[in-house]
Design a protein around this motif. Sequence first.
Motif, PDB file in Angstrom:
ATOM      1  N   ARG A 131       0.840  -1.204   0.000  1.00  0.00           N
ATOM      2  CA  ARG A 131       0.000   0.000   0.000  1.00  0.00           C
ATOM      3  C   ARG A 131       0.880   1.262   0.000  1.00  0.00           C
ATOM      4  O   ARG A 131       0.591   2.234  -0.714  1.00  0.00           O
ATOM      5  N   ALA A 132       1.962   1.242   0.778  1.00  0.00           N
ATOM      6  CA  ALA A 132       2.873   2.388   0.820  1.00  0.00           C
ATOM      7  C   ALA A 132       3.543   2.607  -0.530  1.00  0.00           C
ATOM      8  O   ALA A 132       3.669   3.742  -1.005  1.00  0.00           O
ATOM      9  N   LEU A 133       3.976   1.524  -1.167  1.00  0.00           N
ATOM     10  CA  LEU A 133       4.642   1.649  -2.468  1.00  0.00           C
ATOM     11  C   LEU A 133       3.662   2.074  -3.553  1.00  0.00           C
ATOM     12  O   LEU A 133       4.035   2.762  -4.505  1.00  0.00           O
ATOM     13  N   GLN A 134       2.398   1.675  -3.412  1.00  0.00           N
ATOM     14  CA  GLN A 134       1.379   2.133  -4.354  1.00  0.00           C
ATOM     15  C   GLN A 134       1.186   3.644  -4.224  1.00  0.00           C
ATOM     16  O   GLN A 134       1.070   4.355  -5.228  1.00  0.00           O
ATOM     17  N   ALA A 135       1.180   4.149  -2.984  1.00  0.00           N
ATOM     18  CA  ALA A 135       1.031   5.593  -2.767  1.00  0.00           C
ATOM     19  C   ALA A 135       2.193   6.369  -3.364  1.00  0.00           C
ATOM     20  O   ALA A 135       2.033   7.515  -3.798  1.00  0.00           O
ATOM     21  N   GLU A 136       3.380   5.752  -3.426  1.00  0.00           N
ATOM     22  CA  GLU A 136       4.558   6.388  -4.008  1.00  0.00           C
ATOM     23  C   GLU A 136       4.590   6.276  -5.532  1.00  0.00           C
ATOM     24  O   GLU A 136       5.458   6.867  -6.171  1.00  0.00           O
ATOM     25  N   GLY A 137       3.685   5.501  -6.103  1.00  0.00           N
ATOM     26  CA  GLY A 137       3.655   5.335  -7.545  1.00  0.00           C
ATOM     27  C   GLY A 137       4.556   4.240  -8.071  1.00  0.00           C
ATOM     28  O   GLY A 137       4.684   4.069  -9.292  1.00  0.00           O
ATOM     29  N   LEU A 138       5.182   3.475  -7.193  1.00  0.00           N
ATOM     30  CA  LEU A 138       6.082   2.415  -7.633  1.00  0.00           C
ATOM     31  C   LEU A 138       5.342   1.128  -7.966  1.00  0.00           C
ATOM     32  O   LEU A 138       5.886   0.259  -8.668  1.00  0.00           O
ATOM     33  N   ILE A 139       4.117   0.997  -7.463  1.00  0.00           N
ATOM     34  CA  ILE A 139       3.312  -0.203  -7.670  1.00  0.00           C
ATOM     35  C   ILE A 139       1.925   0.206  -8.142  1.00  0.00           C
ATOM     36  O   ILE A 139       1.369   1.203  -7.669  1.00  0.00           O
ATOM     37  N   ASN A 140       1.377  -0.563  -9.079  1.00  0.00           N
ATOM     38  CA  ASN A 140      -0.009  -0.410  -9.497  1.00  0.00           C
ATOM     39  C   ASN A 140      -0.827  -1.559  -8.934  1.00  0.00           C
ATOM     40  O   ASN A 140      -0.305  -2.658  -8.723  1.00  0.00           O
ATOM     41  N   TYR A 141      -2.114  -1.306  -8.695  1.00  0.00           N
ATOM     42  CA  TYR A 141      -2.993  -2.377  -8.241  1.00  0.00           C
ATOM     43  C   TYR A 141      -4.251  -2.381  -9.086  1.00  0.00           C
ATOM     44  O   TYR A 141      -4.843  -1.327  -9.351  1.00  0.00           O
ATOM     45  N   SER A 142      -4.660  -3.559  -9.533  1.00  0.00           N
ATOM     46  CA  SER A 142      -5.922  -3.727 -10.239  1.00  0.00           C
ATOM     47  C   SER A 142      -6.599  -4.983  -9.704  1.00  0.00           C
ATOM     48  O   SER A 142      -5.921  -5.933  -9.296  1.00  0.00           O
ATOM     49  N   PRO A 143      -7.942  -5.010  -9.700  1.00  0.00           N
ATOM     50  CA  PRO A 143      -8.660  -6.183  -9.177  1.00  0.00           C
ATOM     51  C   PRO A 143      -8.317  -7.463  -9.925  1.00  0.00           C
ATOM     52  O   PRO A 143      -8.302  -8.542  -9.332  1.00  0.00           O
ATOM     53  N   ASN A 144      -8.018  -7.356 -11.197  1.00  0.00           N
ATOM     54  CA  ASN A 144      -7.751  -8.550 -11.994  1.00  0.00           C
ATOM     55  C   ASN A 144      -6.322  -9.060 -11.838  1.00  0.00           C
ATOM     56  O   ASN A 144      -6.097 -10.266 -11.715  1.00  0.00           O
TER      57      ASN A 144
END
Length: 224
Positions: A63-76
């Motif tokens: 979650r922290a890395l997603q907030a930094e833009g380093l990780i994307n998350y998608s339901p699929n």
Amino acid sequence: MSRASVLETARDTAPSGLAAETLAEALRRDIVEGRLAPGAPLRQEELALRFGTSRIPVREALRALQAEGLINYSPNRGATVTIVSDAEIQEMLEVRIALECHALRLAVPNAADADIAAARAILAEYDTAPDPAKWSAMNWAFHWALYLPCECRRLLDAIERNFKHFNAAARRKISTVAGKERPQREHHRLLDLVQKGRTEEAVALLTEHIRDTQRSIRAVARGR
């Protein structure tokens, strides 16, 4: 990067039983340094197993890395390492201009002989480096050496955060597009201006230095 490679990276670069912050830093380092490639999947259960922890700190780290833009998350697809587009690179370069030019303006009056010598030593190594894969790290080290005398920790932290958004693939693209000859000429001129205390001329050159990279990336995109 294959699923097996992702697991090996996690196992090799982090101790067991990590807290979320330490786990996030281990993954952040692997992304920035290219051990986790753009698009690589990051499965919570697999990372928890290899890091020797529960899924809760893994989830918090992702979650922290997603907030930094380093990780994307998608339901699929779940969590994957971010693929940085040319448009995003252009935005990050705009942020570089805003942050780094201000840092340089503050740094020039404070630059001591030791600061100049450290930056010049980096350029000397950069001059003789034949491997484009190493140019990005040397470029960062040189610019960082210029900004350190600004003595503004929050500004330096912001510059470092923006740099870390450039994952290894994005930095290789920038280094390849920009090449070495022109940037190095400008680096030497920039350092000379800093040494002479010519602040505004140094800031103007740094601005144009980054703008040239933006134009080069646009030219390559048009060619595609």
